[in-house]
Motif scaffolding. Sequence first.
Motif, PDB file in Angstrom:
ATOM      1  N   GLY A 193     -16.292  37.723 -13.547  1.00 32.75           N
ATOM      2  CA  GLY A 193     -16.103  36.951 -12.330  1.00 32.75           C
ATOM      3  C   GLY A 193     -17.226  37.188 -11.328  1.00 32.75           C
ATOM      4  N   THR A 194     -17.611  38.440 -11.151  1.00 32.44           N
ATOM      5  CA  THR A 194     -18.674  38.776 -10.200  1.00 32.44           C
ATOM      6  C   THR A 194     -20.007  38.183 -10.630  1.00 32.44           C
ATOM      7  OG1 THR A 194     -17.545  40.873  -9.731  1.00 32.44           O
ATOM      8  CG2 THR A 194     -19.825  40.665  -9.008  1.00 32.44           C
ATOM      9  N   LEU A 195     -20.332  38.304 -11.906  1.00 32.36           N
ATOM     10  CA  LEU A 195     -21.621  37.831 -12.410  1.00 32.36           C
ATOM     11  C   LEU A 195     -21.778  36.332 -12.197  1.00 32.36           C
ATOM     12  CD1 LEU A 195     -24.246  38.496 -13.930  1.00 32.36           C
ATOM     13  CD2 LEU A 195     -23.006  38.110 -16.078  1.00 32.36           C
ATOM     14  N   PHE A 196     -20.767  35.556 -12.543  1.00 31.26           N
ATOM     15  CA  PHE A 196     -20.877  34.108 -12.395  1.00 31.26           C
ATOM     16  C   PHE A 196     -20.856  33.695 -10.920  1.00 31.26           C
ATOM     17  CE2 PHE A 196     -19.756  34.031 -16.915  1.00 31.26           C
ATOM     18  CZ  PHE A 196     -20.638  33.071 -17.369  1.00 31.26           C
ATOM     19  N   CYS A 197     -20.113  34.419 -10.095  1.00 34.70           N
ATOM     20  CA  CYS A 197     -20.142  34.129  -8.653  1.00 34.70           C
ATOM     21  C   CYS A 197     -21.529  34.380  -8.075  1.00 34.70           C
ATOM     22  CB  CYS A 197     -19.102  34.977  -7.922  1.00 34.70           C
ATOM     23  SG  CYS A 197     -17.394  34.461  -8.201  1.00 34.70           S
ATOM     24  N   VAL A 198     -22.197  35.436  -8.537  1.00 37.74           N
ATOM     25  CA  VAL A 198     -23.563  35.729  -8.081  1.00 37.74           C
ATOM     26  C   VAL A 198     -24.519  34.629  -8.551  1.00 37.74           C
ATOM     27  CG1 VAL A 198     -25.521  37.291  -8.419  1.00 37.74           C
ATOM     28  CG2 VAL A 198     -23.274  38.210  -7.847  1.00 37.74           C
ATOM     29  N   TYR A 202      -9.983  31.811   2.717  1.00 33.55           N
ATOM     30  CA  TYR A 202     -10.621  31.022   1.668  1.00 33.55           C
ATOM     31  C   TYR A 202     -11.394  29.848   2.261  1.00 33.55           C
ATOM     32  CZ  TYR A 202      -8.213  33.385  -2.203  1.00 33.55           C
ATOM     33  OH  TYR A 202      -7.770  34.296  -3.135  1.00 33.55           O
ATOM     34  N   GLN A 203     -10.847  29.224   3.294  1.00 32.96           N
ATOM     35  CA  GLN A 203     -11.513  28.084   3.902  1.00 32.96           C
ATOM     36  C   GLN A 203     -12.762  28.508   4.686  1.00 32.96           C
ATOM     37  OE1 GLN A 203      -9.021  25.791   6.509  1.00 32.96           O
ATOM     38  NE2 GLN A 203     -10.582  24.241   6.911  1.00 32.96           N
ATOM     39  N   ALA A 204     -12.698  29.655   5.349  1.00 29.57           N
ATOM     40  CA  ALA A 204     -13.772  30.073   6.238  1.00 29.57           C
ATOM     41  C   ALA A 204     -14.920  30.774   5.513  1.00 29.57           C
ATOM     42  CB  ALA A 204     -13.214  31.001   7.318  1.00 29.57           C
ATOM     43  N   THR A 205     -14.661  31.327   4.338  1.00 30.00           N
ATOM     44  CA  THR A 205     -15.679  32.082   3.595  1.00 30.00           C
ATOM     45  C   THR A 205     -16.554  31.122   2.799  1.00 30.00           C
ATOM     46  OG1 THR A 205     -14.095  33.903   3.383  1.00 30.00           O
ATOM     47  CG2 THR A 205     -15.995  33.952   1.932  1.00 30.00           C
ATOM     48  N   PRO A 206     -17.858  31.393   2.671  1.00 26.16           N
ATOM     49  CA  PRO A 206     -18.704  30.570   1.787  1.00 26.16           C
ATOM     50  C   PRO A 206     -18.058  30.400   0.414  1.00 26.16           C
ATOM     51  CG  PRO A 206     -20.062  32.098   3.023  1.00 26.16           C
ATOM     52  CD  PRO A 206     -18.635  32.438   3.350  1.00 26.16           C
ATOM     53  N   THR A 207     -18.115  29.194  -0.100  1.00 27.09           N
ATOM     54  CA  THR A 207     -17.279  28.817  -1.247  1.00 27.09           C
ATOM     55  C   THR A 207     -17.477  29.704  -2.469  1.00 27.09           C
ATOM     56  OG1 THR A 207     -17.300  26.534  -0.469  1.00 27.09           O
ATOM     57  CG2 THR A 207     -16.664  26.893  -2.752  1.00 27.09           C
ATOM     58  N   THR A 208     -18.708  30.050  -2.794  1.00 27.20           N
ATOM     59  CA  THR A 208     -18.933  30.879  -3.981  1.00 27.20           C
ATOM     60  C   THR A 208     -18.372  32.297  -3.780  1.00 27.20           C
ATOM     61  OG1 THR A 208     -21.152  31.389  -3.154  1.00 27.20           O
ATOM     62  CG2 THR A 208     -20.950  29.593  -4.754  1.00 27.20           C
ATOM     63  N   ASN A 257     -11.210  29.293 -12.379  1.00 30.44           N
ATOM     64  CA  ASN A 257     -11.242  29.231 -10.925  1.00 30.44           C
ATOM     65  C   ASN A 257     -12.670  29.357 -10.394  1.00 30.44           C
ATOM     66  OD1 ASN A 257      -9.314  28.864  -8.780  1.00 30.44           O
ATOM     67  ND2 ASN A 257      -9.898  30.882  -8.038  1.00 30.44           N
ATOM     68  N   VAL A 258     -13.456  30.276 -10.973  1.00 22.56           N
ATOM     69  CA  VAL A 258     -14.860  30.370 -10.581  1.00 22.56           C
ATOM     70  C   VAL A 258     -15.559  29.041 -10.867  1.00 22.56           C
ATOM     71  CG1 VAL A 258     -17.076  31.488 -11.059  1.00 22.56           C
ATOM     72  CG2 VAL A 258     -14.996  32.866 -10.878  1.00 22.56           C
ATOM     73  N   GLY A 259     -15.239  28.434 -11.993  1.00 25.57           N
ATOM     74  CA  GLY A 259     -15.836  27.139 -12.319  1.00 25.57           C
ATOM     75  C   GLY A 259     -15.481  26.071 -11.310  1.00 25.57           C
ATOM     76  N   ALA A 260     -14.207  25.986 -10.932  1.00 28.86           N
ATOM     77  CA  ALA A 260     -13.766  24.974  -9.965  1.00 28.86           C
ATOM     78  C   ALA A 260     -14.450  25.169  -8.613  1.00 28.86           C
ATOM     79  CB  ALA A 260     -12.247  25.024  -9.811  1.00 28.86           C
ATOM     80  N   PHE A 261     -14.465  26.392  -8.120  1.00 30.59           N
ATOM     81  CA  PHE A 261     -15.134  26.663  -6.848  1.00 30.59           C
ATOM     82  C   PHE A 261     -16.635  26.405  -6.940  1.00 30.59           C
ATOM     83  CE2 PHE A 261     -11.360  29.201  -5.488  1.00 30.59           C
ATOM     84  CZ  PHE A 261     -11.211  28.649  -4.222  1.00 30.59           C
ATOM     85  N   GLY A 262     -17.220  26.678  -8.111  1.00 20.39           N
ATOM     86  CA  GLY A 262     -18.643  26.444  -8.297  1.00 20.39           C
ATOM     87  C   GLY A 262     -19.009  24.977  -8.168  1.00 20.39           C
ATOM     88  N   LEU A 287     -29.857  27.018 -13.020  1.00 24.96           N
ATOM     89  CA  LEU A 287     -28.994  28.192 -12.937  1.00 24.96           C
ATOM     90  C   LEU A 287     -27.553  27.790 -12.662  1.00 24.96           C
ATOM     91  CD1 LEU A 287     -28.727  31.279 -12.909  1.00 24.96           C
ATOM     92  CD2 LEU A 287     -29.236  31.216 -10.453  1.00 24.96           C
ATOM     93  N   THR A 288     -27.365  26.906 -11.679  1.00 29.76           N
ATOM     94  CA  THR A 288     -26.015  26.439 -11.353  1.00 29.76           C
ATOM     95  C   THR A 288     -25.412  25.668 -12.508  1.00 29.76           C
ATOM     96  OG1 THR A 288     -26.525  26.324  -8.983  1.00 29.76           O
ATOM     97  CG2 THR A 288     -24.670  24.995  -9.783  1.00 29.76           C
TER      98      THR A 288
END
Length: 476
Positions: A83-88, A227-233, A332-337, A443-444
């Motif tokens: 999860g961390t790696l893909f979020c980065v 969740y709304q206020a934090t940068p999406t990734t 979930n990481v995919g959806a937010f991405g 990359l994205t």
Amino acid sequence: MDYISDLQAFLPGIITAVAGLVVITIEALKSGSKSVFGITAVALVAALFFAILDLGNPVTEAFSGMLVHGGAVAFGSIIILVGTLFCVFLSNDYLEDIGHNYSEVYALVLFATSGMLCLAGANDLVSLFLGLETMSICLYVLAGLMKNEKEGAEGALKYFLLGAFSTGFLLYGSALLYGATGTTSLTGIGAAASGDLLFVAGAALLLIGFLFKVSAVPFHMWTPDVYQATPTTLTAYFATSSKAATFIAMILVLSRALPAVEGLDWQAVLSVVAIITMIFGNIIALVQDNIKRMLAYSSIAHAGYALVGLASGSIEGYSAVSFYLFAYTLMNVGAFGVIAYYERNKGLDFSDVNNLAGLGFKKPLMGVLLSLFLFSLAGIPPFVGFVGKYYVFAAAINAGMIPLAIIGVLASAASVYYYLRVMVYLYFREAHQEVELFDPSMLTKGALVILAILTVYYGIEPVLPTGGLMDMLTSF
């Protein structure tokens, strides 16, 4: 020597912590260095490699019983690191576009990940608290990254105040458990467990602290605003890696420190919380127009599904929760991405579902990827989300909790509406105005495509290369 084996046991956590220090040092010597992202990615890949190597080992103790590693615990570490790696990977371009691509962000992510790895392997209340606080303090800062915006400051303050309050519950519960049993070791607490008021009160307060971290109702109040206020990734990071670490820690506590005691029924308590969480999360998600708030309430509902597995109180249930956390992280990481990609296009607020109208055909790949991740979150076969829910509900049925499983299935069916609603806007609504979408970076695009492939692959074949996943997760 023992200290060498101890260091090897926590090698993924050490790698991430040292990498965090390196990032801070580089930033101090050369502000804005472009090497920070590469160092972070390499450190996470190395940590993931050693966690995978540890997967085939039995669950064993390290640091004089303060931590455990191997087997199911190593699998929890893998979930956190994936999860961390893909979020980065997804954060680099996104944070650059919104003007918040600071080196400190990567350092905080690395330190938080180290805390998560400690939390997921904690075998003692002291190491559990250490890991939890290391994770939480870093997340408080990341939540306030957009401090110049009203929502960012409000979300960070709410998260910090409620988080500190819940930590007080957890710490006070730990103190009561120590007073009741004379030890902070989870196995020692389990051996001395009783129905005394002191023990029951301590266990209850400890669980309340955990339930806050996983956004279970009624301890969910911070989730939609943060969740709304934090940068999406980074929101994806909050929703997956931190939640996975906390659930793995809960499994260790429930299986080792809180065994079945006459007069105590933790399964019934968790069942009630699971039911309330699933129903509330899905009902509120139904009426959300903001996609990030919708996914926030969706994450509350998904925490309820995971609690169903915990409520079964069996190894099968704990194994099912572990796989579910893995599945949830991928989709979930995919959806937010994908949502983060849309947000990077200027002109409209793409976090509003109405503004996604007609965009599905603008960039077909991104539209298909978002649809795939949403189908998986809804639990539709043949995606990994369906398999995860199947394992969790099957564990509840095998434990004799058929009503709980039925409620979970019905709640999951209700979630299909708000997931499919996004796709209706993408493909079946006319655009409000002409919008030009830029091509995502390699990359994205690559990170999202890999997540999609994993989402499909583990939905069709839910095993790891070394053998059946459910067979591997046999001991906590």
